[in-house]
Design an enzyme around this catalytic site. Structure first.
Site, PDB file in Angstrom:
ATOM      1  N   GLY A   1     115.696  63.938 -76.974  1.00 38.56           N
ATOM      2  CA  GLY A   1     115.793  63.054 -76.396  1.00 38.56           C
ATOM      3  C   GLY A   1     114.643  61.898 -75.673  1.00 38.56           C
ATOM      4  O   GLY A   1     113.402  62.539 -76.347  1.00 38.56           O
TER       5      GLY A   1
ATOM      6  N   GLY B   1     113.502  55.673 -71.873  1.00 40.80           N
ATOM      7  CA  GLY B   1     112.568  54.244 -71.349  1.00 40.80           C
ATOM      8  C   GLY B   1     110.939  55.132 -70.694  1.00 40.80           C
ATOM      9  O   GLY B   1     110.076  54.893 -70.714  1.00 40.80           O
ATOM     10  N   MET B   2     111.863  56.689 -70.586  1.00 37.45           N
ATOM     11  CA  MET B   2     110.320  57.258 -69.588  1.00 37.45           C
ATOM     12  C   MET B   2     109.287  57.916 -70.301  1.00 37.45           C
ATOM     13  O   MET B   2     108.773  58.486 -70.046  1.00 37.45           O
ATOM     14  CB  MET B   2     110.932  58.305 -68.057  1.00 37.45           C
ATOM     15  CG  MET B   2     110.949  57.601 -66.947  1.00 37.45           C
ATOM     16  SD  MET B   2     109.957  56.904 -65.703  1.00 37.45           S
ATOM     17  CE  MET B   2     108.982  57.818 -65.282  1.00 37.45           C
TER      18      MET B   2
ATOM     19  N   LYS C   1     109.414  67.782 -70.743  1.00 38.23           N
ATOM     20  CA  LYS C   1     109.248  66.099 -71.336  1.00 38.23           C
ATOM     21  C   LYS C   1     108.319  65.626 -70.641  1.00 38.23           C
ATOM     22  O   LYS C   1     107.240  66.647 -69.574  1.00 38.23           O
ATOM     23  CB  LYS C   1     110.074  66.453 -69.586  1.00 38.23           C
ATOM     24  CG  LYS C   1     110.811  64.638 -69.514  1.00 38.23           C
ATOM     25  CD  LYS C   1     111.109  63.671 -68.346  1.00 38.23           C
ATOM     26  CE  LYS C   1     111.940  62.661 -68.929  1.00 38.23           C
ATOM     27  NZ  LYS C   1     113.169  62.418 -68.822  1.00 38.23           N
TER      28      LYS C   1
ATOM     29  N   ASP D   1     118.050  57.151 -59.975  1.00 34.37           N
ATOM     30  CA  ASP D   1     118.940  56.789 -61.184  1.00 34.37           C
ATOM     31  C   ASP D   1     120.388  57.865 -62.061  1.00 34.37           C
ATOM     32  O   ASP D   1     119.623  57.873 -63.349  1.00 34.37           O
ATOM     33  CB  ASP D   1     117.676  56.716 -62.273  1.00 34.37           C
ATOM     34  CG  ASP D   1     117.443  56.576 -63.414  1.00 34.37           C
ATOM     35  OD1 ASP D   1     118.444  55.216 -63.493  1.00 34.37           O
ATOM     36  OD2 ASP D   1     116.739  56.355 -64.633  1.00 34.37           O
TER      37      ASP D   1
ATOM     38  N   LYS E   1     122.740  58.221 -62.749  1.00 28.57           N
ATOM     39  CA  LYS E   1     123.414  57.854 -64.547  1.00 28.57           C
ATOM     40  C   LYS E   1     123.984  58.548 -65.062  1.00 28.57           C
ATOM     41  O   LYS E   1     123.236  59.203 -65.210  1.00 28.57           O
ATOM     42  CB  LYS E   1     122.698  56.925 -65.288  1.00 28.57           C
ATOM     43  CG  LYS E   1     121.582  56.518 -65.833  1.00 28.57           C
ATOM     44  CD  LYS E   1     120.710  55.991 -66.342  1.00 28.57           C
ATOM     45  CE  LYS E   1     119.334  56.637 -66.575  1.00 28.57           C
ATOM     46  NZ  LYS E   1     118.284  55.799 -67.391  1.00 28.57           N
ATOM     47  N   PRO E   2     125.448  58.308 -66.098  1.00 32.45           N
ATOM     48  CA  PRO E   2     125.682  59.925 -67.308  1.00 32.45           C
ATOM     49  C   PRO E   2     124.151  60.537 -67.874  1.00 32.45           C
ATOM     50  O   PRO E   2     124.685  61.629 -67.881  1.00 32.45           O
ATOM     51  CB  PRO E   2     126.614  58.773 -68.206  1.00 32.45           C
ATOM     52  CG  PRO E   2     127.161  57.418 -67.209  1.00 32.45           C
ATOM     53  CD  PRO E   2     125.724  57.189 -66.683  1.00 32.45           C
TER      54      PRO E   2
ATOM     55  N   ASN F   1     121.681  61.001 -66.675  1.00 29.44           N
ATOM     56  CA  ASN F   1     121.489  62.032 -66.103  1.00 29.44           C
ATOM     57  C   ASN F   1     121.978  63.177 -66.020  1.00 29.44           C
ATOM     58  O   ASN F   1     121.565  64.402 -64.897  1.00 29.44           O
ATOM     59  CB  ASN F   1     120.285  61.453 -64.980  1.00 29.44           C
ATOM     60  CG  ASN F   1     118.955  60.548 -65.499  1.00 29.44           C
ATOM     61  OD1 ASN F   1     118.827  60.819 -66.597  1.00 29.44           O
ATOM     62  ND2 ASN F   1     118.578  58.984 -64.811  1.00 29.44           N
TER      63      ASN F   1
ATOM     64  N   ASP G   1     115.983  64.752 -63.573  1.00 29.89           N
ATOM     65  CA  ASP G   1     114.917  63.333 -63.328  1.00 29.89           C
ATOM     66  C   ASP G   1     114.937  62.524 -62.009  1.00 29.89           C
ATOM     67  O   ASP G   1     115.045  62.067 -61.505  1.00 29.89           O
ATOM     68  CB  ASP G   1     115.443  62.136 -64.474  1.00 29.89           C
ATOM     69  CG  ASP G   1     115.108  62.226 -65.835  1.00 29.89           C
ATOM     70  OD1 ASP G   1     114.443  63.364 -66.580  1.00 29.89           O
ATOM     71  OD2 ASP G   1     115.014  61.657 -66.717  1.00 29.89           O
TER      72      ASP G   1
END
Lengths: 242, 638
Positions: free
Chosen positions: B66, B69-70, B88, B181, B183-184, B186, B199
């Site tokens: 994956g 942006g991070m 990560k 943050d 969101k789907p 995460n 995250d």
């Protein structure tokens, strides 16, 4: 935005598919459409020819000659593979043309008489000299130039749209938020437009939507299949990547 | 010739060449597919496995799984422990500030403290080969975004997911960690359906790094934008755990409907077949003001679990709705029949009360007996009607049939009341004057009209109105929740009910004052003989209404003014609380004026009723004027 194309840009963009549909034996409207598209996106071609090492005069001659042949005969069969997309087709056709020209090494046939388009090569030359002196391939220069022309056209349309509705000032202020929606100084912009912060956020969002629509419309005009718009945008995005 | 580096995407460009000096790459980015939903490739290209492998000798890197942006996420296997982990890497360009390293370490330590089955565990972190890295638990499954894209998430599954997310969020909030943050992308779901949130707190790292949102590039910001609570937009540094609850609400809505709650969005039950009680949970989580939201993730979980349990209990034996679904006509008929029965019962009770009052004027025990019966009948009718409707409402097939027609039971009730009242008034006008039956009919008809008008008002205002129907057909605009005027969600759920309440408080207060004024004036005009009232009754009836009425007027007026003027959440695009007050006054003025024409001119009640009517008409006019002068407007641009 003083390119020859600008007088057309306020209307719905001329469609490449129209030219394609007309086929080899293009009728007058299709030819006019092709001429208009060429007039809009000729500078990237010129830049490409310059990057290939031709001087200003030769580049002007070659560009004009290419258009003459493209618009009169449009017989770059070798480029047919790329027909679906105007940007790719134009470059393939130009390459083909340049190869032909080198083989023949004759300049007298260029243009085939009267120039089909009136192009401002003096301006193009000064524009060329403003380009960064970085080492970049002719293809890259072409792609980048093409992307810039496209953006100019699309943003010009949005700007004229706003102007027509008497919102030129709002556009001039809000355009700064286009690429930075998250951290734009909305409070200051609101003060500048003498309205509320909330209203500016909404207006900025609307401008973004309009920009998105205009850009996609402009790109859709250059591809045969509407499904290619995203691919084309992605190619341009990549072309602009550092 | 000058070049500039775009601070979002890091690309060099020439401002003189590009339109309006904007970064051309970002301009194109805006037009790209799903720019508003999915974060495309971040700046820079993913490093190859070979290039990072030397920095992580203890790991066997398997593949890139994956990127956002991070940074980038790799699947890897820990050689010693022989377990799968996720690595990560945070893109190097993020770490421009010297303090980043320290903050990264601090955040990693905080994350490592979180130990919960619903949160992706952190095993290791640090800085190697120019990368900031986290070694995390590997979740063998998919994130919610992929899950939603690949197949429809069943409501039951959605409830289970949301419940688990709530548990994890509550745990982290208790530890003082706000995700920021949610969101789907995460929310990960493994093969057994277990949910794990990834995250945690990384967004905070990003936020602080370069002001509010700049770090992750415009695309990333756009992707996250719709999950951001309004206060997160406005004061990114002062966000608390309730921002996570808002984001959870967005995820919940998306899970149930497959769409984002943008612009004028419908309650979830209007989009898909789900328990209507979920609407309230979703809308409360999505409230614009943090203080109106759920205050704890655990509260959301409790409500969701309750609904899930009762759904499992009730629905299981129920026949499939398709088989037994009534036709819209049948359903409407059922609603109307219930409304009719209730209305008839209530009207009969009023008539009974009035007849008993006249017939047994001298026999108080007998009269009270009849009054008791009338009260019982009226209340019974009301309770039976409301209960029957509530039961019907809970049956999805009926609710759906109504939604298809844009009707609900209040439509039936007010239509019947209005018709009944109209017919009754016509009959009374034609009947013998001054007959007790005529009087009764007159009273009942007027009451029907008044209650009918109030029902209609309730229907318009209490969030059950036809605006929902309009909304269902209105073109959906992908407007992020930026402005109060653009965000009707919270408004429909709570704002209008409250406004209606304020309107009533104000109306009752003003009515009491009107009454006191009229009594005082009539006493002076007609003296105690004509009015039948002595000074002692004035002493009782004037101060009391003033005592109760004045606070009502002041409070009601203040709240209405506040609601209409400052807070868009309290006013519909076309209606405000003032409309309720205006309607109430208008109806009561008409009622008084019409009644006055039926009375003997020159007598006390005639005078009193006429005064009331005129007063109320004047109040209607005054409120109408105030309503227009206080109507909130968004300043037009340029």
């Amino acid at each position: 935005m003083n390119e020859p194309s600008s007088r057309h840009a306020g209307f719905a963009p001329t469609r490449w598919s129209l030219v394609l549909a007309a086929g080899k034996h293009a009728d007058a409207p299709a030819r006019a459409a092709l001429a208009e598209l060429c007039a809009a996106y000729w500078y990237p071609l010129y830049a490409y020819v310059r990057r290939r090492g031709h001087d200003a005069d030769a580049a002007a001659d070659l560009t004009q000659g290419f258009f003459a042949r493209l618009i009169e005969r449009n017989d770059f069969a070798a480029a047919d593979r790329e027909r679906g997309r105007f940007r790719a087709y134009l470059l393939a056709a130009l390459r083909h043309f340049l190869a032909d020209e080198r083989d023949r090494a004759t300049a007298e046939k260029r243009g085939g008489g009267a120039a089909p388009l009136s192009l401002d090569f003096e301006r193009a030359d000064s524009k060329w000299h403003q380009e960064p002196a970085v080492d970049e391939t002719p293809e890259r220069a072409y792609e980048r130039g093409f992307a810039h022309e496209l953006l100019d056209r699309a943003l010009g349309r949005v700007e004229r749209d706003y102007g027509a509705r008497g919102e030129a000032r709002a556009f001039a202020v809000l355009v700064r938020t286009l690429t930075a929606p998250g951290d734009a100084p909305y409070r200051e912009l609101a003060a500048e437009l003498a309205t509320s912060e909330g209203a500016v956020k909404v207006a900025a969002h609307r401008l973004r939507e309009r920009w998105r629509a205009a850009l996609r419309e402009e790109v859709a005009a250059l591809v045969d299949d509407p499904a290619d718009v995203d691919d084309e945008l992605e190619s341009l995005f990549r072309a602009l990547s550092g | 010739m000058t070049t500039r580096t775009c601070h979002r995407c890091g690309t060099a460009f020439e401002p003189t060449r590009s339109p309006h000096g904007l970064c051309p790459k970002c301009l194109i980015g805006v037009g790209m597919r799903d720019a508003d939903e999915v974060a495309p490739a971040p700046q820079g290209v993913a490093p190859t496995l070979a290039s990072i492998a030397p920095a992580f000798p203890e790991l066997d890197l398997v593949e890139l799984i994956g990127q956002g942006g991070m940074g980038f996420v790799f699947r890897a296997r820990h050689r010693e422990l022989e377990r799968d982990v996720a690595l990560k890497l945070l893109a190097r360009e993020h770490a421009v500030e010297p303090s980043f390293a320290e903050r990264f370490r601090r955040e990693a330590r905080t994350l490592a403290r979180l130990s919960h089955p619903g949160i992706v565990a952190i095993f290791d972190s640090g800085e190697r080969g120019g990368w900031f890295y986290l070694v995390m638990e590997f979740v063998d499954g998919a994130n919610l975004r992929h899950l939603m894209q690949s197949s429809r998430v069943e409501p039951k599954q959605a409830l289970s997911i949301v419940s688990q997310v709530c548990a994890a969020l509550q745990y982290s909030h208790d530890q003082g960690v706000v995700h920021r943050d949610v969101k789907p992308e995460n929310v990960l779901v493994d093969r057994e359906g277990r949910v794990k949130i990834a995250d945690f707190g990384l967004a905070r790292l990003a936020d602080r790094d370069r002001g509010a949102l700049a770090l992750t590039g415009s695309q990333q910001v756009m992707g996250t934008l719709h999950y951001m609570a309004p206060e997160q937009w406005e004061h990114p540094q002062a966000v608390d755990h309730r921002a996570d609850i808002y984001a959870l609400g967005v995820v919940f809505y998306e899970l149930l409907t497959g769409e984002m709650p943008l612009g004028r969005f419908d309650a979830p039950s209007k989009r898909v077949e789900i328990d209507v009680r979920l609407d309230e949970v979703v809308l409360k989580a999505l409230a614009k003001q943090p203080e109106r939201r759920y205050q704890q993730a655990s509260h959301v979980q409790t409500d969701v679990d309750t609904i899930a349990r009762s759904a499992a209990g009730e629905r299981a034996p129920a026949p499939p709705p398709a088989a037994s679904a009534p036709s819209p006509t049948l359903a409407t008929g059922a609603w109307l029949a219930v409304a009719l029965v209730a209305t008839v019962l209530v009207c009969t009770s009023v008539a009974l009360w009035h007849v008993a009052r006249i017939h047994f004027a001298d026999d108080v025990p007998e009269r009270n007996g009849w009054w008791g019966a009338a009260l019982g009948l009226g209340l019974g009718g009301l309770v039976a009607g409301i209960t029957a409707h509530a039961r019907l409402q809970r049956r999805e097939d009926y609710a759906r049939a109504y939604a298809a027609r844009g009707l609900n039971w209040l439509d039936g009730a007010w239509a019947l009341l209005a018709c009944g009242g109209g017919v009754g008034l016509a009959c009374a006008a034609l009947s013998k004057p001054n007959h007790p039956a005529t009087e009764t009919l007159w009273l009942v008809s007027n009451l029907c009209l008044l209650v009918g008008a109030l029902t209609w008002l309730l229907r318009r205002l209490a969030g059950w109105n036809a605006a929902r129907r309009e909304r269902a057909h209105a073109p959906r605009q992908p407007t992020p929740p930026l402005d109060a005027a653009q965000d009707p969600g919270a408004r429909t759920a709570t704002g209008d009910g409250r406004l209606f309440l304020f309107s009533l408080v104000f109306f009752v207060g003003v009515s009491l004052l009107c009454d006191a004024l009229t009594r005082a004036v009539s006493w002076f005009a007609f003296a105690s003989e004509a009015a039948g009232d002595g000074l002692e009754s004035i002493a009782l009836f004037v101060p009391m209404p003033v005592l109760f009425g004045l606070p009502g007027v002041l409070a009601g007026w203040h709240l209405l003014r506040l609601g209409s003027r400052t807070d868009g959440a309290w006013s519909r695009p076309k209606l405000s609380g003032f409309d309720a007050v205006i309607a109430l006054f208008g109806i009561s003025a008409a009622f008084h004026l019409v009644t006055a024409t039926q009375l003997e001119p020159g007598t006390f009640p005639w005078w009193s009723v006429l005064t009331q009517g005129v007063l109320r008409a004047a109040l209607t006019a005054a409120c109408t004027w105030r309503r227009w002068s206080w109507w909130p407007r968004v300043a037009p641009l340029a």
